[in-house]
Design an enzyme around this catalytic site. Sequence first.
Site, short mmCIF file in Angstrom:
data_model
loop_
_atom_site.label_atom_id
_atom_site.label_comp_id
_atom_site.label_asym_id
_atom_site.label_seq_id
_atom_site.Cartn_x
_atom_site.Cartn_y
_atom_site.Cartn_z
N TYR A 62 -14.95 3.66 8.93
CA TYR A 62 -13.61 3.71 8.81
C TYR A 62 -13.37 4.31 10.36
CZ TYR A 62 -8.79 5.37 8.03
OH TYR A 62 -7.42 5.68 7.87
N LYS A 116 -11.44 2.55 13.45
CA LYS A 116 -10.18 3.17 13.82
C LYS A 116 -10.22 3.19 15.64
CE LYS A 116 -7.57 3.12 10.63
NZ LYS A 116 -6.35 2.01 10.75
N GLY A 122 0.83 -1.39 0.09
CA GLY A 122 -0.27 0.10 -0.01
C GLY A 122 0.97 1.47 -0.05
N GLN A 123 0.25 2.32 0.15
CA GLN A 123 0.76 3.71 0.00
C GLN A 123 1.98 3.89 1.15
OE1 GLN A 123 -1.56 7.17 1.11
NE2 GLN A 123 -0.02 8.44 -0.03
N ASP A 152 -3.33 -13.08 4.15
CA ASP A 152 -4.33 -12.28 4.43
C ASP A 152 -4.42 -12.04 5.89
OD1 ASP A 152 -6.90 -11.49 4.66
OD2 ASP A 152 -7.63 -13.09 3.11
N ILE A 183 -2.09 -9.02 0.29
CA ILE A 183 -3.11 -9.93 -0.24
C ILE A 183 -2.88 -9.71 -1.91
CG2 ILE A 183 -4.66 -10.58 1.35
CD1 ILE A 183 -6.58 -8.24 0.17
P1 NAD Z 1 -3.48 1.53 1.15
O1 NAD Z 1 -4.81 1.21 0.93
O2 NAD Z 1 -2.63 2.16 0.33
O3 NAD Z 1 -2.73 -0.10 1.77
C1 NAD Z 1 -3.45 -1.00 2.30
C2 NAD Z 1 -2.75 -2.43 1.96
O4 NAD Z 1 -3.72 -3.33 2.88
C3 NAD Z 1 -3.18 -2.68 0.63
O5 NAD Z 1 -1.81 -2.79 -0.08
C4 NAD Z 1 -4.14 -3.87 0.57
O6 NAD Z 1 -3.82 -4.79 -0.36
C5 NAD Z 1 -3.77 -4.52 1.83
N1 NAD Z 1 -4.94 -5.26 2.32
C6 NAD Z 1 -6.32 -5.10 2.31
N2 NAD Z 1 -6.97 -6.08 2.79
C7 NAD Z 1 -6.16 -6.76 3.27
C8 NAD Z 1 -6.26 -8.24 4.17
N3 NAD Z 1 -7.39 -8.75 4.29
N4 NAD Z 1 -4.88 -8.65 4.57
C9 NAD Z 1 -3.75 -8.14 4.08
N5 NAD Z 1 -3.85 -7.02 3.60
C10 NAD Z 1 -4.86 -6.52 3.13
O7 NAD Z 1 -3.46 2.19 2.68
P2 NAD Z 1 -2.26 3.14 3.40
O8 NAD Z 1 -2.65 4.43 3.15
O9 NAD Z 1 -0.91 2.30 3.14
O10 NAD Z 1 -2.77 2.88 4.96
C11 NAD Z 1 -2.18 1.91 5.98
C12 NAD Z 1 -2.44 2.33 7.24
O11 NAD Z 1 -2.23 3.53 7.71
C13 NAD Z 1 -4.28 2.10 7.44
O12 NAD Z 1 -4.51 1.44 8.72
C14 NAD Z 1 -4.63 3.38 7.21
O13 NAD Z 1 -5.91 3.42 8.05
C15 NAD Z 1 -3.61 4.29 8.04
N6 NAD Z 1 -3.55 5.79 7.68
C16 NAD Z 1 -3.31 6.01 6.42
C17 NAD Z 1 -3.31 7.38 6.13
C18 NAD Z 1 -2.90 7.95 4.64
O14 NAD Z 1 -3.17 9.17 4.35
N7 NAD Z 1 -2.58 6.92 3.63
C19 NAD Z 1 -3.79 8.48 7.01
C20 NAD Z 1 -4.25 8.04 8.31
C21 NAD Z 1 -3.94 6.72 8.48
N1 SER Z 2 -6.01 9.60 4.43
C1 SER Z 2 -6.75 8.73 5.29
C2 SER Z 2 -8.27 8.60 4.63
O1 SER Z 2 -8.41 9.86 3.72
C3 SER Z 2 -7.05 9.22 6.71
O2 SER Z 2 -6.98 8.26 7.51
O3 SER Z 2 -8.92 7.60 4.64
#
Ligand code: NAD
Ligand code: SER
Length: 324
Positions: free
Chosen positions: A142, A146, A11-12, A53, A35
């Site tokens: 969401y 959280k 992911g990101q 997963d 996954i």
């Molecule tokens: P993302 O959506 O880019 O990546 C999430 C990853 O989880 C994906 O690669 C997806 O394939 C994987 N995934 C989904 N279901 C799954 C499962 N059942 N088993 C294993 N993997 C699975 O999300 P992100 O932006 O990298 O966020 C990661 C964490 O950070 C999350 O908890 C998110 O809530 C938190 N977060 C992100 C941001 C943001 O701006 N990116 C901000 C606040 C919090």
């Molecule tokens: N960047 C995230 C979202 O918009 C914040 O948790 O879901």
Amino acid sequence: MEKILITGAIGQIGSELTMALRERYGKENVIATDIRMPTDVDLRDQGPFEFLDCLDPHHITRVMQIYQVDTIYHLAAILSAVGEAKPNQAWMVNVNGLYNILEAARQYHCALFVPSSIGAFGRSTPKDKTPQDTIQRPDTMYGVSKVTGELICDYYHKRFGLDSRGVRFPGLISYETEPGGGTTDYAVEIFFEALKHKKYTCYLKEDTSLDMMYMPDAITAMIQLMEADPSRLKHRNAFNVTAMNFTPAQLAEEIRKHIPEFEIEYSVDPIRQEIADSWPNSLDDSAAREEWGWNPKYSMAALTKDMLDKITERIELPSEQKSR
Ligand code: NAD
Ligand code: SER
């Protein structure tokens, strides 16, 4: 010796955290899992990758046994906008998936990092300089997942002595990997569209104020918190962290300092606007600063310049645009 497992590693956040942790602790000591299979060659080939997963508890413990894992960064999740479209899946992954990871961490005595979000706050939360400890009554799936995650991680620390730690991230901005379907994704898309088309149609209103952070600061936050002396931590799950605050109009103005012809239009998506309106305008992150030395480096100006420079290096632009 640290043996680190990352869930949601494609992911990101995970795609950049994996590379940073491999650099810091050695390639063989960081096990990336997701996954989805990685398309990025470095992520796939420079260290172990496992299909995992987080809804499959037996597979989690098997992978942990094989690699003798002692630290987990649990990033697998469904983000806010996708979570409103698929609330059932958001609950399953964000709550049941986290529960499986907590149980595995408890059995194998692992340290655990779990990110929370500004989404853990709601309409009744004080909106400006939102305090560390305050009202948390979100009305999105969401947000509900959280808050549940924060509470259960604190419970496992108190009840079982699990070393669980977390931050409440604001919107994260990066260029390596596309965001996964959140409300703050506009603040990434805008840079790519500004460079490709000099125009962006934003799905949030021009005056929607949200906290944001550049990915290098987010990576530092996660590693710094996990390496912090536990005796200094009065809080655990989860610390407010922020780096900057802006509206779409203010970000567009900053981009125009580099691309004067850049234009922004607005076509509001009511679902994402409602989510954004329920989140704080800005966070108070003094607890993170006091308890583990949080101190972000990137301002909006520094982030904007770096995003435009890095994306320019990566995308194919017509030659006249490259002389920006
Ligand atoms: P993302 O959506 O880019 O990546 C999430 C990853 O989880 C994906 O690669 C997806 O394939 C994987 N995934 C989904 N279901 C799954 C499962 N059942 N088993 C294993 N993997 C699975 O999300 P992100 O932006 O990298 O966020 C990661 C964490 O950070 C999350 O908890 C998110 O809530 C938190 N977060 C992100 C941001 C943001 O701006 N990116 C901000 C606040 C919090
Ligand atoms: N960047 C995230 C979202 O918009 C914040 O948790 O879901």
